[in-house]
Design a protein around this motif. Structure first.
Motif, PDB file in Angstrom:
ATOM      1  N   ARG A  67       0.922  -1.318  -0.068  1.00  0.00           N
ATOM      2  CA  ARG A  67       0.094   0.023   0.054  1.00  0.00           C
ATOM      3  C   ARG A  67       0.848   1.283   0.009  1.00  0.00           C
ATOM      4  O   ARG A  67       0.697   2.111  -0.634  1.00  0.00           O
ATOM      5  CB  ARG A  67      -1.089  -0.032   1.319  1.00  0.00           C
ATOM      6  N   ALA A  68       1.874   1.165   0.746  1.00  0.00           N
ATOM      7  CA  ALA A  68       2.686   2.348   0.933  1.00  0.00           C
ATOM      8  C   ALA A  68       3.389   2.748  -0.534  1.00  0.00           C
ATOM      9  O   ALA A  68       3.575   3.955  -1.010  1.00  0.00           O
ATOM     10  CB  ALA A  68       3.807   2.171   1.882  1.00  0.00           C
ATOM     11  N   LEU A  83       4.704   1.626  -8.483  1.00  0.00           N
ATOM     12  CA  LEU A  83       3.819   0.614  -8.722  1.00  0.00           C
ATOM     13  C   LEU A  83       4.362  -0.722  -9.034  1.00  0.00           C
ATOM     14  O   LEU A  83       3.840  -1.702  -8.651  1.00  0.00           O
ATOM     15  CB  LEU A  83       3.029   0.995 -10.088  1.00  0.00           C
ATOM     16  N   ARG A  84       5.508  -1.006  -9.786  1.00  0.00           N
ATOM     17  CA  ARG A  84       6.141  -2.265  -9.657  1.00  0.00           C
ATOM     18  C   ARG A  84       6.328  -2.976  -8.534  1.00  0.00           C
ATOM     19  O   ARG A  84       6.321  -4.048  -8.451  1.00  0.00           O
ATOM     20  CB  ARG A  84       7.296  -2.060 -10.762  1.00  0.00           C
ATOM     21  N   ARG A  85       6.938  -2.067  -7.797  1.00  0.00           N
ATOM     22  CA  ARG A  85       7.232  -2.739  -6.176  1.00  0.00           C
ATOM     23  C   ARG A  85       5.847  -3.121  -5.526  1.00  0.00           C
ATOM     24  O   ARG A  85       5.634  -4.135  -4.790  1.00  0.00           O
ATOM     25  CB  ARG A  85       7.739  -1.841  -5.461  1.00  0.00           C
ATOM     26  N   ALA A  86       5.043  -2.242  -5.650  1.00  0.00           N
ATOM     27  CA  ALA A  86       3.533  -2.498  -5.040  1.00  0.00           C
ATOM     28  C   ALA A  86       3.049  -4.006  -5.845  1.00  0.00           C
ATOM     29  O   ALA A  86       2.459  -4.740  -4.828  1.00  0.00           O
ATOM     30  CB  ALA A  86       2.600  -1.556  -5.326  1.00  0.00           C
ATOM     31  N   ARG A 102       1.749  -9.554  -5.347  1.00  0.00           N
ATOM     32  CA  ARG A 102       1.607 -11.041  -5.764  1.00  0.00           C
ATOM     33  C   ARG A 102       2.262 -11.826  -4.549  1.00  0.00           C
ATOM     34  O   ARG A 102       1.915 -13.049  -4.420  1.00  0.00           O
ATOM     35  CB  ARG A 102       2.605 -10.974  -7.047  1.00  0.00           C
ATOM     36  N   GLU A 103       3.194 -11.413  -3.838  1.00  0.00           N
ATOM     37  CA  GLU A 103       3.708 -12.211  -2.895  1.00  0.00           C
ATOM     38  C   GLU A 103       2.666 -12.434  -1.742  1.00  0.00           C
ATOM     39  O   GLU A 103       2.577 -13.618  -1.112  1.00  0.00           O
ATOM     40  CB  GLU A 103       5.075 -11.664  -2.156  1.00  0.00           C
ATOM     41  N   VAL A 104       2.152 -11.420  -1.530  1.00  0.00           N
ATOM     42  CA  VAL A 104       0.988 -11.751  -0.186  1.00  0.00           C
ATOM     43  C   VAL A 104      -0.148 -12.621  -0.760  1.00  0.00           C
ATOM     44  O   VAL A 104      -0.255 -13.570   0.050  1.00  0.00           O
ATOM     45  CB  VAL A 104       0.169 -10.323  -0.034  1.00  0.00           C
ATOM     46  N   THR A 147      -3.651  -1.594  -8.977  1.00  0.00           N
ATOM     47  CA  THR A 147      -2.222  -1.279  -9.216  1.00  0.00           C
ATOM     48  C   THR A 147      -1.934  -1.632 -10.691  1.00  0.00           C
ATOM     49  O   THR A 147      -1.435  -0.695 -11.452  1.00  0.00           O
ATOM     50  CB  THR A 147      -1.217  -1.978  -8.424  1.00  0.00           C
ATOM     51  N   LEU A 148      -2.416  -2.566 -11.196  1.00  0.00           N
ATOM     52  CA  LEU A 148      -2.393  -3.000 -12.594  1.00  0.00           C
ATOM     53  C   LEU A 148      -3.146  -1.955 -13.476  1.00  0.00           C
ATOM     54  O   LEU A 148      -2.798  -1.615 -14.618  1.00  0.00           O
ATOM     55  CB  LEU A 148      -3.000  -4.409 -12.830  1.00  0.00           C
TER      56      LEU A 148
END
Length: 119
Positions: free
Chosen positions: A62-63, A70-73, A78-80, A97-98
């Protein structure tokens, strides 16, 4: 356990180390103050120390989202979802995000899943 120095120490006093719980609390406060980049920095350290924890990773995503990383989000979301496939908010955030990255076609299934999983 990794520790970082606390910055708000008494003048002339000894530096003390900040643990993960203190970093988490500070990150939550920074997120609440909309200091997303600073919160992400702290949360990344917490996630690195406790990779199995979904809560810090979701707040990190979220941060990243709110600070336009956005790529990091996307990576964190995806890991979550790999750890907790029924986390409806992660589905929603991944879809958004996408969309924000101009990938609306990819976002649709995630948004539909979020809707299906929402209470």
């Amino acid at each position: 356990m990794t520790r970082t120095p606390v910055t708000d120490r008494p003048i002339g006093g000894p530096a003390r180390e900040e643990g993960a719980a203190e970093r988490w609390e500070r990150a939550v406060g920074l997120f609440g103050e909309k200091a997303y980049t600073e919160a992400a920095h702290l949360l990344a350290a917490v996630v690195e120390e406790f990779p199995e924890q979904v809560g810090p990773r979701l707040l990190l995503a979220r941060a990243y989202y709110h600070s336009a990383q956005l790529r990091r989000a996307e990576e964190q979301l995806r890991e979550v979802l790999s750890r907790d496939p029924v986390e409806s908010y992660a589905h929603l955030m991944l879809g958004r995000t996408l969309e924000r990255q101009g990938r609306a076609g990819e976002a649709g299934p995630w948004l539909r899943m979020a809707d299906a999983l929402s209470p």
